[in-house]
Design a protein around this motif. Structure first.
Motif, PDB file in Angstrom:
ATOM      1  N   LEU A 159       4.702  -1.147  12.170  1.00 32.29           N
ATOM      2  CA  LEU A 159       5.448   0.061  12.505  1.00 32.29           C
ATOM      3  C   LEU A 159       6.898  -0.030  12.042  1.00 32.29           C
ATOM      4  O   LEU A 159       7.484   0.975  11.614  1.00 32.29           O
ATOM      5  N   GLU A 160       7.473  -1.198  12.130  1.00 34.78           N
ATOM      6  CA  GLU A 160       8.863  -1.380  11.697  1.00 34.78           C
ATOM      7  C   GLU A 160       8.994  -1.384  10.169  1.00 34.78           C
ATOM      8  O   GLU A 160      10.050  -1.023   9.641  1.00 34.78           O
ATOM      9  N   ALA A 201       0.829  -1.204   0.000  1.00 28.25           N
ATOM     10  CA  ALA A 201       0.000   0.000   0.000  1.00 28.25           C
ATOM     11  C   ALA A 201       0.868   1.260   0.000  1.00 28.25           C
ATOM     12  O   ALA A 201       0.582   2.220  -0.720  1.00 28.25           O
ATOM     13  N   GLU A 202       1.918   1.245   0.794  1.00 27.77           N
ATOM     14  CA  GLU A 202       2.815   2.398   0.816  1.00 27.77           C
ATOM     15  C   GLU A 202       3.453   2.607  -0.556  1.00 27.77           C
ATOM     16  O   GLU A 202       3.487   3.735  -1.072  1.00 27.77           O
ATOM     17  N   ALA A 203       3.934   1.536  -1.153  1.00 31.50           N
ATOM     18  CA  ALA A 203       4.569   1.641  -2.463  1.00 31.50           C
ATOM     19  C   ALA A 203       3.584   2.106  -3.534  1.00 31.50           C
ATOM     20  O   ALA A 203       3.977   2.761  -4.508  1.00 31.50           O
ATOM     21  N   ILE A 210       5.456   5.551   6.268  1.00 34.81           N
ATOM     22  CA  ILE A 210       4.309   6.459   6.345  1.00 34.81           C
ATOM     23  C   ILE A 210       3.618   6.276   7.695  1.00 34.81           C
ATOM     24  O   ILE A 210       3.874   5.313   8.406  1.00 34.81           O
ATOM     25  N   PRO A 211       2.744   7.196   8.089  1.00 36.53           N
ATOM     26  CA  PRO A 211       2.124   7.114   9.415  1.00 36.53           C
ATOM     27  C   PRO A 211       1.211   5.898   9.585  1.00 36.53           C
ATOM     28  O   PRO A 211       0.563   5.446   8.643  1.00 36.53           O
ATOM     29  N   PRO A 220       2.144   5.252  17.944  1.00 32.73           N
ATOM     30  CA  PRO A 220       1.911   5.473  16.522  1.00 32.73           C
ATOM     31  C   PRO A 220       1.686   6.956  16.243  1.00 32.73           C
ATOM     32  O   PRO A 220       1.448   7.747  17.165  1.00 32.73           O
ATOM     33  N   HIS A 221       1.723   7.310  14.982  1.00 33.06           N
ATOM     34  CA  HIS A 221       1.468   8.705  14.613  1.00 33.06           C
ATOM     35  C   HIS A 221       0.096   9.161  15.104  1.00 33.06           C
ATOM     36  O   HIS A 221      -0.061  10.284  15.600  1.00 33.06           O
TER      37      HIS A 221
END
Length: 247
Positions: free
Chosen positions: A63-64, A35-37, A68-69, A89-90
């Protein structure tokens, strides 16, 4: 108008599929990375009391794995607050939670529980966690969220989406009008406005077009689409629909 509309991708139901059979696959951590990519602005994960999808170890691993947040969805319980403070977390989104529900069925009751919630969220805010409250687009709930000290609210779009799916256009439009009014009221109070629950390609446009909305959190629909087109393509199409509506 808020800056570029952010997309938070909820990866809970990758874990639901994993847990249906047991073992480690499919891996929600891999889904978070994908998803981040693919352009997600954040990852959302809900650690429920019964651990029906996301598990404690998933939170640490996500988290590791991401840059992104993480938006950590949680009930207003001491157990969950301790976990949030341990991970920092953020963001933490406080949601209502009932064991017997399939998914979150409504907004948090803030107006009747304002003092307790204010006390509950204060240590989270002090730890640098950006707290949001998941509520209905009701003026009393929005005002109470502001008084409780939450800097962010997430308005529940589930009723709007359900009415659209049922073809109840008049009721759908009335619910959309409530969301429009709620977003304006919240912004006037200085709250950051997020929205989410049940959004699809067909329903996201009118929500994404609202200038007060800073972030949408979408999960179940994207995971379902990913079965047919892949997660990157599903996210890219949602991003396109959001940008077209906002543009």
């Amino acid at each position: 108008m808020a800056d570029r509309l952010r997309l938070g991708v909820n990866i809970d139901h990758v874990a639901t599929l994993r847990n249906a059979r047991g073992g480690t696959l499919p891996d929600p951590v891999r889904a978070a990375r994908v998803a981040e990519a693919a352009g997600a602005d954040g990852i959302t994960a809900h650690l429920r009391e019964d651990r029906r999808h996301i598990r404690d170890a998933d939170v640490s691993a996500i988290l590791e794995a991401i840059t992104i947040p993480l938006n950590f969805e949680m009930a207003a319980t001491e157990e969950m607050r301790k976990i949030a403070l341990g991970h920092r977390p953020h963001a933490a989104c406080i949601v209502p939670e009932r064991r017997e529900e399939r998914t979150t069925e409504g907004g948090l009751e803030v107006a009747a529980d304002q003092n307790r919630l204010a006390t509950f969220i204060a240590p989270l805010s002090e730890a640098g966690i950006r707290v949001s409250l998941f509520i209905a687009a009701d003026p009393a709930q929005i005002a109470a969220a502001h008084r409780a000290g939450a800097p962010v609210i997430e308005l529940h779009t589930g009723a709007y989406c359900d009415l659209h799916a049922e073809g109840e256009t008049e009721a759908r439009d009335a619910e959309l009008a409530r969301l429009v009014d709620g977003a304006k009221r919240a912004a006037d109070l200085g709250l950051e406005v997020h929205m989410g629950h049940g959004l699809t390609y067909d329903t996201v446009g009118p929500i994404a077009a609202l200038p007060e909305v800073a972030e949408l959190n979408i999960g179940h629909f994207l995971m379902g689409e990913a079965l047919f087109v892949g997660l990157p393509a599903a996210i890219a199409e949602m991003r396109r629909a959001m940008d077209a509506a906002r543009g």
